[in-house]
Design a protein around this motif. Structure first.
Motif, mmCIF file in Angstrom:
data_model
loop_
_atom_site.group_PDB
_atom_site.id
_atom_site.type_symbol
_atom_site.label_atom_id
_atom_site.label_comp_id
_atom_site.label_asym_id
_atom_site.label_seq_id
_atom_site.Cartn_x
_atom_site.Cartn_y
_atom_site.Cartn_z
ATOM 1 N N CYS A 172 0.846 -1.193 0.000
ATOM 2 C CA CYS A 172 0.000 0.000 0.000
ATOM 3 C C CYS A 172 0.878 1.237 0.000
ATOM 4 O O CYS A 172 1.808 1.358 0.796
ATOM 5 N N GLN A 173 0.549 2.170 -0.875
ATOM 6 C CA GLN A 173 1.340 3.392 -1.032
ATOM 7 C C GLN A 173 0.829 4.502 -0.116
ATOM 8 O O GLN A 173 1.320 5.623 -0.173
ATOM 9 N N CYS A 175 -1.691 6.409 -0.213
ATOM 10 C CA CYS A 175 -1.895 7.564 -1.094
ATOM 11 C C CYS A 175 -2.522 8.759 -0.359
ATOM 12 O O CYS A 175 -3.403 8.590 0.494
ATOM 13 N N PRO A 179 -7.899 6.472 -4.094
ATOM 14 C CA PRO A 179 -9.148 6.105 -4.760
ATOM 15 C C PRO A 179 -9.921 5.021 -4.024
ATOM 16 O O PRO A 179 -11.146 4.939 -4.124
ATOM 17 N N CYS A 180 -9.208 4.207 -3.261
ATOM 18 C CA CYS A 180 -9.870 3.136 -2.507
ATOM 19 C C CYS A 180 -10.828 3.710 -1.466
ATOM 20 O O CYS A 180 -11.878 3.129 -1.185
ATOM 21 N N VAL A 197 -3.677 4.811 5.708
ATOM 22 C CA VAL A 197 -5.029 4.468 5.282
ATOM 23 C C VAL A 197 -5.429 3.181 6.000
ATOM 24 O O VAL A 197 -4.697 2.185 5.959
ATOM 25 N N CYS A 214 -7.954 0.200 -6.310
ATOM 26 C CA CYS A 214 -6.529 0.410 -6.005
ATOM 27 C C CYS A 214 -5.659 0.081 -7.216
ATOM 28 O O CYS A 214 -5.629 -1.068 -7.665
ATOM 29 N N TYR A 216 -2.559 -0.203 -7.334
ATOM 30 C CA TYR A 216 -1.307 -0.864 -6.936
ATOM 31 C C TYR A 216 -1.543 -2.302 -6.461
ATOM 32 O O TYR A 216 -0.629 -2.930 -5.933
ATOM 33 N N ARG A 219 -4.703 -4.229 -1.924
ATOM 34 C CA ARG A 219 -5.696 -4.712 -0.957
ATOM 35 C C ARG A 219 -5.940 -6.210 -1.117
ATOM 36 O O ARG A 219 -5.824 -6.750 -2.202
HETATM 37 S S1 SF4 Z 1 -5.290 3.169 -3.537
HETATM 38 FE FE1 SF4 Z 1 -4.183 1.269 -3.007
HETATM 39 S S2 SF4 Z 1 -2.111 1.977 -2.573
HETATM 40 FE FE2 SF4 Z 1 -3.422 3.815 -2.473
HETATM 41 S S3 SF4 Z 1 -4.032 3.991 -0.304
HETATM 42 FE FE3 SF4 Z 1 -5.614 2.774 -1.332
HETATM 43 S S4 SF4 Z 1 -4.973 0.623 -1.026
HETATM 44 FE FE4 SF4 Z 1 -3.195 1.903 -0.606
#
Ligand code: SF4
Ligand code: SF4
Length: 316
Positions: A172-173, A175, A179-180, A197, A214, A216, A219
């Protein structure tokens, strides 16, 4: 692809506003928006989870609405459930963000050699399901010359490192524009003041919208009740991180908040034998991570999506 402005950028997030919001209201709203068949299909894993939901859990409020007394009751119930289900004595903390902290992670890709010790450490630290060998980290074997993670392989085998490859660990970045979080129909996931997050596993309805959103692939969904032998359960747990998740909910890396909010380092960093990982509070001008972001050319993944990761990569 660089993000040298980051040290002056941190937009401290705010918690989502939860106003008289219930899972029942969300389900009602979901029907209105999607139509009955589509909504039932979307939350179908919930049908499997329902039989495992205790009355106490069903009646529980959203984490951000719980009073300290209610939190204490919830945590006592969860500790008791861990004993019943796993035969383990665990302590579940309610670790809150430390004021003045914004956690940021970076990885030196010149040093990472794809050994996968971080993956293993995450698996153990976070009480992941043993049968599926789950972890929040994927190490991608990448062809040299690109940072496009979709061009790499997560199923590489053989001796590492290979001459024509480099290794890109992705988790997980955290972010800044996640968007999640935006897509969750019940606000079961949100960004906290230190940038992490999180997911309220007792509020998640298992629709998996966040997983799809997500970019990336960070999740994970619990298709079944995680299996962890009693002697392997990590007993140092937190409500929003590594307590063992119920079936039918989504989970993700929390920068080991049960460790980092207590002044320790993430488990994956401690386990890394190459020293490739750097973690810290970017708001601390004396921190290594702050120095690194101010002095190195750093990369973020999928910058074009505008997700503003709090996770950076660099080469020597
Ligand atoms: S979009 Fe993916 S990488 Fe970014 S906060 Fe959400 S789970 Fe983490
Ligand atoms: S910081 Fe902790 S939770 Fe996050 S990937 Fe590393 S071990 Fe896993």
């Amino acid at each position: 692809m660089t993000d040298t402005n980051h040290p002056s950028r941190p937009d401290l997030p705010t918690l989502p506003i939860i106003e008289n919001f219930s899972r029942r209201a969300a389900i009602k709203g979901g029907f209105a928006t999607l139509g009955a068949a589509a909504f039932v299909a979307a939350i179908s894993p919930l049908r499997h989870a329902a039989q495992n939901t205790s009355a106490g859990e069903f009646m529980q409020n959203h984490y951000t609405e719980l009073t300290p007394e209610q939190k204490a009751d919830v945590i006592a119930r969860l500790e008791e459930e861990a004993k019943e289900k796993y035969g383990a004595e665990v302590t579940i903390g309610d670790d809150r963000p430390i004021p003045g902290t914004k956690f940021v992670y970076a990885i030196n890709l010149s040093v990472c050699n794809g050994n996968g010790k971080c993956v293993e450490a995450c698996h153990k630290e976070n009480n992941h399901d043993r049968a599926t060998n789950q972890s929040y980290i994927r190490v991608i074997e990448m062809p040299k010359g690109t940072m496009d993670m979709e061009q790499g392989s997560t199923t590489y085998t053989g001796a590492v490192p290979k001459d024509d490859k480099f290794y890109l660990p992705v988790q997980c970045q955290q972010c800044d524009e996640p968007p999640c979080v935006d897509v969750c129909p019940v606000k079961a996931t949100w960004k906290e003041d230190d940038g992490i997050v999180v997911v309220d596993y007792n509020w998640c309805i298992g629709c998996r919208y966040c997983e799809a959103a997500c970019p990336y692939h960070a999740r994970r969904f619990n298709w079944k009740q995680p299996e962890v032998p009693a002697e392997e359960v990590n007993p140092d747990q937190s409500y929003l991180s590594n307590r063992i998740r119920p079936v039918g909910v989504v989970e993700k890396c929390t920068y080991c908040l049960h460790r980092t909010r207590r002044g320790k380092l993430p488990a994956c960093l401690e386990a890394c034998p190459t020293g490739a990982r750097v973690f810290g509070n970017i708001l601390d001008p004396e921190s290594n991570i702050r120095w690194l972001l101010e002095n190195k050319r750093v990369y973020i993944l999928k910058e074009e999506l505008g997700t503003k990761p709090a996770f950076f990569y660099y080469f020597d």
